[in-house]
Motif scaffolding. Structure first.
Motif, PDB file in Angstrom:
ATOM      1  N   TRP A 178       9.040  10.202  -2.819  1.00 18.83           N
ATOM      2  CA  TRP A 178       8.353   9.635  -1.592  1.00 18.83           C
ATOM      3  C   TRP A 178       9.316   9.890  -0.489  1.00 18.83           C
ATOM      4  O   TRP A 178       8.651  10.202   0.673  1.00 18.83           O
ATOM      5  CB  TRP A 178       7.762   8.309  -1.895  1.00 18.83           C
ATOM      6  CG  TRP A 178       8.703   7.112  -1.541  1.00 18.83           C
ATOM      7  CD1 TRP A 178       9.891   6.746  -2.528  1.00 18.83           C
ATOM      8  CD2 TRP A 178       9.320   6.582  -0.325  1.00 18.83           C
ATOM      9  NE1 TRP A 178      10.658   5.750  -2.184  1.00 18.83           N
ATOM     10  CE2 TRP A 178      10.447   5.685  -0.799  1.00 18.83           C
ATOM     11  CE3 TRP A 178       8.982   7.022   0.972  1.00 18.83           C
ATOM     12  CZ2 TRP A 178      11.063   4.969   0.224  1.00 18.83           C
ATOM     13  CZ3 TRP A 178       9.669   6.130   1.985  1.00 18.83           C
ATOM     14  CH2 TRP A 178      10.832   5.419   1.616  1.00 18.83           C
ATOM     15  N   ALA A 179      10.444   9.795  -0.583  1.00 14.52           N
ATOM     16  CA  ALA A 179      11.453   9.931   0.588  1.00 14.52           C
ATOM     17  C   ALA A 179      11.414  11.190   0.971  1.00 14.52           C
ATOM     18  O   ALA A 179      11.494  11.412   2.329  1.00 14.52           O
ATOM     19  CB  ALA A 179      12.827   9.295   0.274  1.00 14.52           C
ATOM     20  N   GLU A 180      11.372  12.157   0.193  1.00 22.18           N
ATOM     21  CA  GLU A 180      11.088  13.617   0.557  1.00 22.18           C
ATOM     22  C   GLU A 180       9.693  13.892   1.193  1.00 22.18           C
ATOM     23  O   GLU A 180       9.745  14.695   2.236  1.00 22.18           O
ATOM     24  CB  GLU A 180      11.430  14.545  -0.667  1.00 22.18           C
ATOM     25  CG  GLU A 180      12.941  14.516  -1.266  1.00 22.18           C
ATOM     26  CD  GLU A 180      13.094  15.159  -2.425  1.00 22.18           C
ATOM     27  OE1 GLU A 180      12.271  16.140  -2.758  1.00 22.18           O
ATOM     28  OE2 GLU A 180      14.050  14.899  -3.265  1.00 22.18           O
ATOM     29  N   LEU A 181       8.780  13.259   0.787  1.00 27.48           N
ATOM     30  CA  LEU A 181       7.442  13.536   1.140  1.00 27.48           C
ATOM     31  C   LEU A 181       7.138  12.756   2.272  1.00 27.48           C
ATOM     32  O   LEU A 181       6.023  13.166   2.967  1.00 27.48           O
ATOM     33  CB  LEU A 181       6.253  13.113  -0.008  1.00 27.48           C
ATOM     34  CG  LEU A 181       6.725  14.079  -1.347  1.00 27.48           C
ATOM     35  CD1 LEU A 181       5.838  13.724  -2.586  1.00 27.48           C
ATOM     36  CD2 LEU A 181       6.208  15.650  -0.908  1.00 27.48           C
ATOM     37  N   ALA A 182       7.690  11.741   2.472  1.00 34.68           N
ATOM     38  CA  ALA A 182       7.279  11.068   3.648  1.00 34.68           C
ATOM     39  C   ALA A 182       8.810  10.670   4.317  1.00 34.68           C
ATOM     40  O   ALA A 182       9.071   9.558   4.607  1.00 34.68           O
ATOM     41  CB  ALA A 182       6.625   9.437   3.240  1.00 34.68           C
ATOM     42  N   PRO A 183       9.503  11.704   4.925  1.00 33.38           N
ATOM     43  CA  PRO A 183      10.937  11.537   5.567  1.00 33.38           C
ATOM     44  C   PRO A 183      10.949  10.628   6.802  1.00 33.38           C
ATOM     45  O   PRO A 183      11.673   9.833   6.956  1.00 33.38           O
ATOM     46  CB  PRO A 183      11.173  12.705   5.758  1.00 33.38           C
ATOM     47  CG  PRO A 183       9.943  13.859   5.847  1.00 33.38           C
ATOM     48  CD  PRO A 183       8.961  13.020   4.828  1.00 33.38           C
ATOM     49  N   GLU A 184       9.950  10.651   7.525  1.00 34.79           N
ATOM     50  CA  GLU A 184       9.862   9.731   8.724  1.00 34.79           C
ATOM     51  C   GLU A 184       9.592   8.222   8.197  1.00 34.79           C
ATOM     52  O   GLU A 184      10.316   7.367   9.075  1.00 34.79           O
ATOM     53  CB  GLU A 184       8.766  10.089   9.799  1.00 34.79           C
ATOM     54  CG  GLU A 184       9.056  11.494  10.235  1.00 34.79           C
ATOM     55  CD  GLU A 184      10.361  11.866  11.024  1.00 34.79           C
ATOM     56  OE1 GLU A 184      10.770  10.793  11.669  1.00 34.79           O
ATOM     57  OE2 GLU A 184      11.013  12.877  10.736  1.00 34.79           O
ATOM     58  N   VAL A 185       8.817   7.973   7.137  1.00 35.36           N
ATOM     59  CA  VAL A 185       8.708   6.864   6.906  1.00 35.36           C
ATOM     60  C   VAL A 185      10.078   6.413   6.138  1.00 35.36           C
ATOM     61  O   VAL A 185      10.393   5.219   6.559  1.00 35.36           O
ATOM     62  CB  VAL A 185       7.753   6.487   5.741  1.00 35.36           C
ATOM     63  CG1 VAL A 185       7.607   5.191   5.183  1.00 35.36           C
ATOM     64  CG2 VAL A 185       6.201   6.850   6.234  1.00 35.36           C
ATOM     65  N   TYR A 186      10.769   7.101   5.427  1.00 33.78           N
ATOM     66  CA  TYR A 186      12.085   6.635   4.861  1.00 33.78           C
ATOM     67  C   TYR A 186      12.918   6.456   5.921  1.00 33.78           C
ATOM     68  O   TYR A 186      13.902   5.397   5.790  1.00 33.78           O
ATOM     69  CB  TYR A 186      12.636   7.789   3.936  1.00 33.78           C
ATOM     70  CG  TYR A 186      13.937   7.557   3.273  1.00 33.78           C
ATOM     71  CD1 TYR A 186      14.088   6.641   2.371  1.00 33.78           C
ATOM     72  CD2 TYR A 186      15.165   8.018   4.101  1.00 33.78           C
ATOM     73  CE1 TYR A 186      15.341   6.340   2.032  1.00 33.78           C
ATOM     74  CE2 TYR A 186      16.356   7.753   3.657  1.00 33.78           C
ATOM     75  CZ  TYR A 186      16.533   6.906   2.913  1.00 33.78           C
ATOM     76  OH  TYR A 186      17.760   6.731   2.036  1.00 33.78           O
ATOM     77  N   LYS A 187      12.975   7.490   6.955  1.00 37.45           N
ATOM     78  CA  LYS A 187      14.057   7.116   8.100  1.00 37.45           C
ATOM     79  C   LYS A 187      13.666   5.897   8.741  1.00 37.45           C
ATOM     80  O   LYS A 187      14.534   4.902   9.196  1.00 37.45           O
ATOM     81  CB  LYS A 187      14.114   8.018   9.175  1.00 37.45           C
ATOM     82  CG  LYS A 187      14.616   9.519   8.533  1.00 37.45           C
ATOM     83  CD  LYS A 187      14.381  10.621   9.646  1.00 37.45           C
ATOM     84  CE  LYS A 187      14.482  12.065   9.104  1.00 37.45           C
ATOM     85  NZ  LYS A 187      14.073  12.801  10.095  1.00 37.45           N
ATOM     86  N   ALA A 188      12.557   5.561   9.245  1.00 34.49           N
ATOM     87  CA  ALA A 188      12.158   4.212   9.761  1.00 34.49           C
ATOM     88  C   ALA A 188      12.485   3.052   8.936  1.00 34.49           C
ATOM     89  O   ALA A 188      12.963   2.003   9.401  1.00 34.49           O
ATOM     90  CB  ALA A 188      10.445   4.384  10.113  1.00 34.49           C
ATOM     91  N   MET A 189      12.304   3.073   7.425  1.00 32.29           N
ATOM     92  CA  MET A 189      12.768   2.021   6.436  1.00 32.29           C
ATOM     93  C   MET A 189      14.091   1.810   6.503  1.00 32.29           C
ATOM     94  O   MET A 189      14.698   0.719   6.680  1.00 32.29           O
ATOM     95  CB  MET A 189      12.220   2.423   5.357  1.00 32.29           C
ATOM     96  CG  MET A 189      10.960   2.185   4.927  1.00 32.29           C
ATOM     97  SD  MET A 189      10.361   0.429   5.016  1.00 32.29           S
ATOM     98  CE  MET A 189      11.246  -0.525   3.662  1.00 32.29           C
ATOM     99  N   ALA A 190      15.046   2.984   6.818  1.00 30.03           N
ATOM    100  CA  ALA A 190      16.323   2.787   6.756  1.00 30.03           C
ATOM    101  C   ALA A 190      16.877   2.134   7.855  1.00 30.03           C
ATOM    102  O   ALA A 190      17.722   1.100   7.845  1.00 30.03           O
ATOM    103  CB  ALA A 190      17.018   4.088   6.694  1.00 30.03           C
ATOM    104  N   LEU A 192       7.861   0.186  -2.750  1.00 28.97           N
ATOM    105  CA  LEU A 192       8.194   1.627  -2.653  1.00 28.97           C
ATOM    106  C   LEU A 192       8.515   2.465  -3.921  1.00 28.97           C
ATOM    107  O   LEU A 192       8.088   3.281  -4.458  1.00 28.97           O
ATOM    108  CB  LEU A 192       8.811   2.221  -1.541  1.00 28.97           C
ATOM    109  CG  LEU A 192       8.110   2.140  -0.082  1.00 28.97           C
ATOM    110  CD1 LEU A 192       9.053   1.933   0.925  1.00 28.97           C
ATOM    111  CD2 LEU A 192       6.931   2.964  -0.250  1.00 28.97           C
ATOM    112  N   ALA A 193       9.619   1.455  -4.503  1.00 32.27           N
ATOM    113  CA  ALA A 193      10.342   2.137  -5.584  1.00 32.27           C
ATOM    114  C   ALA A 193       9.533   1.959  -6.909  1.00 32.27           C
ATOM    115  O   ALA A 193       9.627   2.850  -7.869  1.00 32.27           O
ATOM    116  CB  ALA A 193      11.651   1.145  -5.830  1.00 32.27           C
TER     117      ALA A 193
END
Length: 166
Positions: free
Chosen positions: A19-31, A148-149
């Motif tokens: 998911w982090a690769e497929l939704a990188p903007e979501v991952y960055k926002a979550m981080a 998510l996990a």
């Protein structure tokens, strides 16, 4: 020979999707949200909160990560082990930690549709309003990470402490 030496472990499952690769903007926002939520909170207390929420949500990936981070922050094995039974092991924790753990459970499990006033009030006795806002934010963020996990079946066991610090 120990039982584990004579038997092999179950095979490791594979993740459903990266998911982090497929939704990188979501991952960055979550981080970024995660980094903002932990500001001003004691790192050991924060790991206890993250571990407790992850226990409740059955998030093996997050349990792996946050127990390792807790050890790296100086937490004891005994307190981590007792966390799932903290109500019977209260003497392992400070009143402030108990208030945070109790609030974590109430925010994580909203089956009654609300956080009980008495739980909130106990937390408010130990945290000023700014700290309480940060704590509630941190609890909310770990619950989002757990979801998510768990839903994407992230694989536990490969995390090294501090690996994802932003």
């Amino acid at each position: 020979m120990t039982p584990n030496e004579s038997q092999s472990h179950a095979p490791e499952h594979t993740p459903r999707l990266p998911w982090a690769e497929l939704a990188p903007e979501v991952y960055k926002a979550m981080a970024k949200l995660d980094a903002a939520a932990r500001q001003g909170l004691d790192p050991v207390l924060l790991e206890l909160v993250k571990i407790r929420a992850s226990q409740i949500n059955h998030c093996a990936f997050c349990l792996d990560m946050h127990t390792k981070d807790a050890f790296a922050a100086g937490e004891s094995a005994e307190r981590i082990i007792q966390l799932s039974a903290w109500e019977e092991s209260r003497h392992f924790y400070t009143e402030k930690e108990i208030a945070a753990i109790e609030l974590t459970e109430a925010v994580t499990v909203l089956t009654d549709g609300f956080v009980p006033d008495e739980v909130y009030e106990r937390a408010a006795k130990h945290f000023d309003e700014a700290e309480l806002a940060q704590l509630i934010s941190a609890i909310t963020v770990i619950n989002a990470w757990n979801r998510l996990a768990v839903s994407t079946r992230m694989v536990p066991g490969h995390y090294t402490p501090g690996q994802f610090k932003h």
